[in-house]
Scaffold this active site. Structure first.
Site, PDB file in Angstrom:
ATOM      1  N   SER A 198       0.829  -1.194   0.000  1.00 33.24           N
ATOM      2  CA  SER A 198       0.000   0.000   0.000  1.00 33.24           C
ATOM      3  C   SER A 198       0.871   1.254   0.000  1.00 33.24           C
ATOM      4  O   SER A 198       1.726   1.419  -0.878  1.00 33.24           O
ATOM      5  CB  SER A 198      -0.937  -0.065   1.214  1.00 33.24           C
ATOM      6  OG  SER A 198      -2.005   0.805   1.077  1.00 33.24           O
ATOM      7  N   ASP A 249      -8.677  -3.944  -6.550  1.00 33.10           N
ATOM      8  CA  ASP A 249      -8.202  -3.378  -5.285  1.00 33.10           C
ATOM      9  C   ASP A 249      -8.962  -2.088  -5.000  1.00 33.10           C
ATOM     10  O   ASP A 249      -9.028  -1.198  -5.845  1.00 33.10           O
ATOM     11  CB  ASP A 249      -6.702  -3.091  -5.386  1.00 33.10           C
ATOM     12  CG  ASP A 249      -6.066  -2.749  -4.051  1.00 33.10           C
ATOM     13  OD1 ASP A 249      -6.617  -1.883  -3.332  1.00 33.10           O
ATOM     14  OD2 ASP A 249      -5.017  -3.318  -3.720  1.00 33.10           O
ATOM     15  N   HIS A 291      -7.402  -5.699  -1.003  1.00 33.12           N
ATOM     16  CA  HIS A 291      -6.273  -4.774  -1.029  1.00 33.12           C
ATOM     17  C   HIS A 291      -4.977  -5.535  -0.824  1.00 33.12           C
ATOM     18  O   HIS A 291      -4.785  -6.168   0.208  1.00 33.12           O
ATOM     19  CB  HIS A 291      -6.474  -3.724   0.072  1.00 33.12           C
ATOM     20  CG  HIS A 291      -5.434  -2.657   0.093  1.00 33.12           C
ATOM     21  ND1 HIS A 291      -4.857  -2.140  -1.044  1.00 33.12           N
ATOM     22  CD2 HIS A 291      -4.855  -1.992   1.139  1.00 33.12           C
ATOM     23  CE1 HIS A 291      -3.990  -1.205  -0.702  1.00 33.12           C
ATOM     24  NE2 HIS A 291      -3.963  -1.108   0.614  1.00 33.12           N
TER      25      HIS A 291
END
Length: 509
Positions: free
Chosen positions: A223, A450, A478
């Site tokens: 991320s 995502d 994610h």
């Protein structure tokens, strides 16, 4: 709430991380020699040649240490910042390769919490066998001189402010809440606020790399951690080893585009959830179509805006907390059953389920205190790039494009993007392409549905990086590594262990 880069990963695992992980405690200590001294400016040599004193953490198998870095790299003699580090040494069998640094994202997620609760015990055994698993809490985060802004009760009030203002009074209330948050950060953490940028954290990582004795950095960032890893590669391409950037960000995007893309990402994730939900006879959003499910959710939000629900405690569930509760469940499809139950409860007059999901997102503890995720998130984001909006009029102008990106989430996520408008420290970074010429192959992982880091961001970052190699996961949720795809895990494990990146264009499902 900052949606621009609240790029959470392993949401369900880390939602209770503050309860699972104890801080580093005193214990037996050993002193390690520093690694080879890099070509650093003379004023930084004291940092690159310091010694790390490892001690017990109170968590079996892990050690902790404190590292010093300059608070201000432009003035390294003006004072230090103390950064918390943790490691779990390679377990064997097999020859130790080196150190593997991990970061779970955020910005504001505790890397040490992630290491001790997941990576250090849950990464594939062959990887843990041959790498010392290492984490450093970034400056301003968790154990590393955390940014502080509001008290627990103040945060409760902040998270309940209406994020879909209907009139001038509600717009003023929302703007005031952002101003109060920013003022609290300045009052409590004014000294560190100018020095929590991603560039500074990447430079801290290079000091740690040297102290660990590694000539090159091996790293898995998820991320926001992908932006941190790409930034490191840009600053130190010759010291970049095996980098895996999972759930990639696009560093070239201005804040407004990033926010709008992420809004569309949550819409995509909701459509997947709704398509799954309507197939079930007990779907609380109906069983006819995804469009009907979206309409029913919007009706639920509108009802909560008018009349919040009881939750079994003093806080009630209004539209803002309910929206965050739904968004929290978009990060991982394993949370969908919990979301269905929470929505069913809300439709029956009980807001506790959605409140629990929102609390996990905000990292609110049972005692009413909050981890510093939200303060650190805002502090880093508002420093890394100019704000998406400078005032309410700019939000109003952009609302149609956000609502087009997501009829369900567009309005609240647009208004949430106002949070950096009155930040007490001006942005020191600007969006730009990152090429990192001269770096070793960098594996960029993208998930096609995502919610927080849209797939096109991974495509863009892999294209920008001179040595980028895109690895695609066709699925929901994610990030991709360690989430159940043997194809993804094998490709990444092979790269980390053998140095062989996946074939160009490799796709997994």
């Amino acid at each position: 709430m900052d949606t621009r880069r609240l790029l959470r990963t392993f949401a369900t695992m880390l939602g209770t991380a503050g309860l699972l992980i104890s801080g580093c405690s005193s214990g037996s200590s050993t002193t390690s020699a520093s690694g080879s001294t890099p070509a650093a400016p003379p004023e930084l040599l004291p940092y690159y040649t310091q010694h790390l004193t490892w001690r017990g953490c109170g968590v079996s198998g892990f050690q902790c240490a404190t590292m010093k870095a300059p608070l201000d790299y432009a003035k390294p003699g003006a004072g230090d910042i103390k950064l918390a580090v943790s490691r779990k040494k390679a377990t064997g069998p097999g020859k130790r390769i080196g150190s593997l640094l991990v970061n779970p994202g955020g910005p504001g997620g505790s890397a040490i919490g992630y290491l001790q609760s997941y990576a250090g015990v849950g990464y594939p055994a062959p990887v843990r066998a041959r790498y010392d698993m290492v984490a450093i809490d970034p400056r301003g985060v968790a154990r590393s001189e955390p940014v502080e802004c509001l008290t627990g009760p103040q945060m409760d009030a902040y998270t309940q402010v209406d994020q879909t203002p209907d009139d001038a009074a509600e717009v003023a209330e929302l703007s005031d809440s952002f101003q109060q948050f920013a003022d609290g950060c300045k009052q409590r953490s004014g000294k560190i606020l100018p020095h929590v940028s991603t560039i500074e954290t990447a430079r801290d990582m290079d000091i740690l790399r040297s102290l660990l004795g590694d000539e090159k950095l091996t790293y898995v960032g998820a991320s926001y951690g992908t932006f941190l890893g790409a930034t490191y590669a840009e600053l130190f391409p010759a010291r970049t080893g095996r980098l895996v950037l999972d759930g990639a960000m696009d560093p070239s995007l201005p804040s407004i585009e990033m926010n709008r893309d992420q809004t569309a990402g949550f819409e995509t994730a909701f459509q997947s959830f709704a398509a799954d939900c309507v197939k079930k006879s007990d779907c609380p959003l109906g069983t006819t179509s995804t469009a009907d499910a979206a309409t029913r959710l919007e009706q639920l939000f509108a009802g909560l805006d008018a009349k919040p629900l009881p939750t079994g405690e003093t806080r009630k569930l209004g539209e803002s907390l309910a929206t965050i509760g739904v968004i929290a469940a978009m990060y991982d499809e394993s949370t969908w059953p919990q979301l269905r139950e929470a929505i069913a409860g809300a439709r029956a007059g009980d807001g506790s389920g959605l409140l629990a999901l929102a609390d996990s997102y905000y990292e609110r503890q049972p005692n009413g205190m909050y981890a510093n995720l939200m303060p650190a998130n805002a502090a880093v984001n508002c420093l890394d790039a100019p704000p998406a909006f400078t005032g309410p009029s700019a939000v109003r102008q952009a609302l149609p494009s956000f609502e087009k990106a997501s009829p369900v989430f567009g309005k609240p996520l647009a208004w949430a993007s106002l949070n950096c408008a009155d930040w007490p420290v001006g942005a020191s970074g600007t969006p730009h392409r990152i090429e990192a010429k001269g770096a070793s192959p960098i594996v960029v992982v993208g998930t096609t549905r995502d919610p927080a880091t849209p797939y096109k961001w991974a495509q863009s970052l892999a294209g920008q990086l001179s040595s980028g190699r895109l690895l695609t996961y066709e699925g929901d949720g994610h990030t991709a590594y360690g989430r159940g795809s043997n194809c993804i895990d094998t490709a990444i494990n092979t790269y980390l262990l053998d140095g062989t990146p996946p074939a160009e264009g490799k796709r997994c499902s």
